[in-house]
Design an enzyme around this catalytic site. Structure first.
Site, mmCIF file in Angstrom:
data_model
loop_
_atom_site.group_PDB
_atom_site.id
_atom_site.type_symbol
_atom_site.label_atom_id
_atom_site.label_comp_id
_atom_site.label_asym_id
_atom_site.label_seq_id
_atom_site.Cartn_x
_atom_site.Cartn_y
_atom_site.Cartn_z
ATOM 1 N N LYS A 29 -0.974 -14.939 12.679
ATOM 2 C CA LYS A 29 -0.522 -16.079 12.156
ATOM 3 C C LYS A 29 -1.566 -16.917 11.357
ATOM 4 C CE LYS A 29 2.885 -17.167 12.558
ATOM 5 N NZ LYS A 29 4.087 -16.520 11.886
ATOM 6 N N ASP A 87 10.143 -17.400 10.595
ATOM 7 C CA ASP A 87 9.288 -17.379 9.474
ATOM 8 C C ASP A 87 10.087 -17.494 8.187
ATOM 9 O OD1 ASP A 87 6.445 -16.339 8.504
ATOM 10 O OD2 ASP A 87 8.082 -15.326 7.434
ATOM 11 N N GLU A 126 9.378 -21.059 5.734
ATOM 12 C CA GLU A 126 8.976 -21.007 4.526
ATOM 13 C C GLU A 126 9.957 -21.759 3.734
ATOM 14 O OE1 GLU A 126 6.953 -16.612 4.915
ATOM 15 O OE2 GLU A 126 9.224 -16.751 3.968
#
Length: 336
Positions: free
Chosen positions: A136, A196, A200
């Site tokens: 990460k 994820d 984003e």
């Protein structure tokens, strides 16, 4: 509750006698390959002939006997564990044409992002393990923290456990890149991929960039100087995010003025309204049902990538880019 592991839970010896093939030597690739090699793991880096990264990888290999550089096909053939560290839009083509034909029963296929497995652009053979090790943090941080004797927290996941030891291999790999020093969290390919992509799009890139643009535009259209709009709506974003990273929203609110904190409570929910939250849920649905993945891969495989590149050009022409470039020239600490 999510499971957490540290070096004491990992057996790096799982990789003894095995060769790890790292396909790609970009941001993540260079960090994984170098860290593993320095952890005593035999590593081969697979690159296309003429790759701009070949010279860099070869230079490191010259100083470390645990690492060598070869073609993608040869690396896949040599590797017992093959880690795919290439762009999402290229991974399926590279896997199908150059990697899969060279994998054998009992091998391990690994990814640092679940996109291609979860949305089935890559369909691996059934007689191998399929795992994920996803730090990460950016590759340069994975590398620098390792060199400092520290690590970047990492996610692991198992999609296919042919050997019965897939999780142990994932933990060993994560430990080899330094993640066990900070903490390893167990998740799934689905959860990693969907969270994820949502982060984003709705917050980190799409949400934050559009919010900063909107703030800049609002002030400039109201007659304020662009430089003032840039400082207040864009430059200071890093200061706020750094405080949140260091100590959560509590530290950020402790560190700002009472005026700013009061304005935070008064105004935030007027901007992120029920309509905004509803749209976020729609964004998540489009990620979950594969709409985004299909659209992205279609655009990336079109050759010209017309919409993608046209949007990039339009964004680069926004006035905020010119104003920001001039102001950043005044900031000596940015020119290290």
């Amino acid at each position: 509750m999510i499971k957490k592991y540290y070096d004491t839970d990992c057996n790096l010896g799982m990789l003894d006698g095995k060769t790890v093939a790292v396909i790609g030597f970009g941001s993540q690739g260079h960090a994984h390959a170098m860290n593993l090699a320095e952890s005593g793991v035999k590593v081969v880096v697979g690159l296309r002939e003429g790759s701009g990264h070949w010279e860099k990888a070869a230079a490191f290999a010259a100083a470390n006997p645990n690492l060598s550089v070869m073609s993608i096909e040869d690396a896949a053939k040599a590797g017992d564990l093959v880690m795919m560290l290439v762009p999402d839009e290229l991974a399926a083509d590279i896997y199908n044409k150059q990697v899969a034909p060279n994998m054998k029963e009992g091998d391990i296929l690994a990814f640092a992002h679940g996109f291609n497995i979860h949305f089935q652009f890559v369909k691996p053979q059934k007689d191998i393990d399929v795992i994920m090790i996803a730090p990460k943090g950016p590759g340069h941080t994975v590398r620098s923290q390792y060199l400092e004797g520290k690590g970047v927290p990492s996610l692991i996941a198992v999609e296919q456990d042919y050997s019965g030891k897939a999780k142990e291999y994932a933990l060993a790999y994560a430990s080899g890149i330094g993640a066990g020093r900070a903490g390893i969290l167990e998740t799934s390919f689905r959860e990693e991929t969907e969270t994820d992509l949502f982060g984003e799009q709705a917050v980190l890139c799409g949400g934050v960039c559009e919010l900063m643009h909107a703030g800049f535009d609002t002030l400039v259209e109201a007659g304020y100087e662009p430089e003032m709009a840039y400082f207040e709506c864009i430059h200071e974003m890093k200061l706020i995010v750094d405080l949140i990273n260091e100590g959560g929203f509590g530290k950020m609110r402790y560190s700002i003025s009472n005026t700013a904190e009061y304005g935070d409570y008064r105004t935030g929910r007027r901007l992120i309204t029920d309509a905004t939250r509803k749209e976020m849920k729609q964004v998540l649905r489009e990620i979950q049902d594969g709409t985004f993945a299909s659209e992205f891969m279609t655009e990336m495989s079109s050759g010209r990538r017309a919409k993608f590149l046209a949007t990039r050009r339009m964004q680069a022409q926004h006035p905020v880019e010119a104003v920001g470039a001039k102001l950043r020239e005044m900031m000596s600490w940015l020119h290290k």
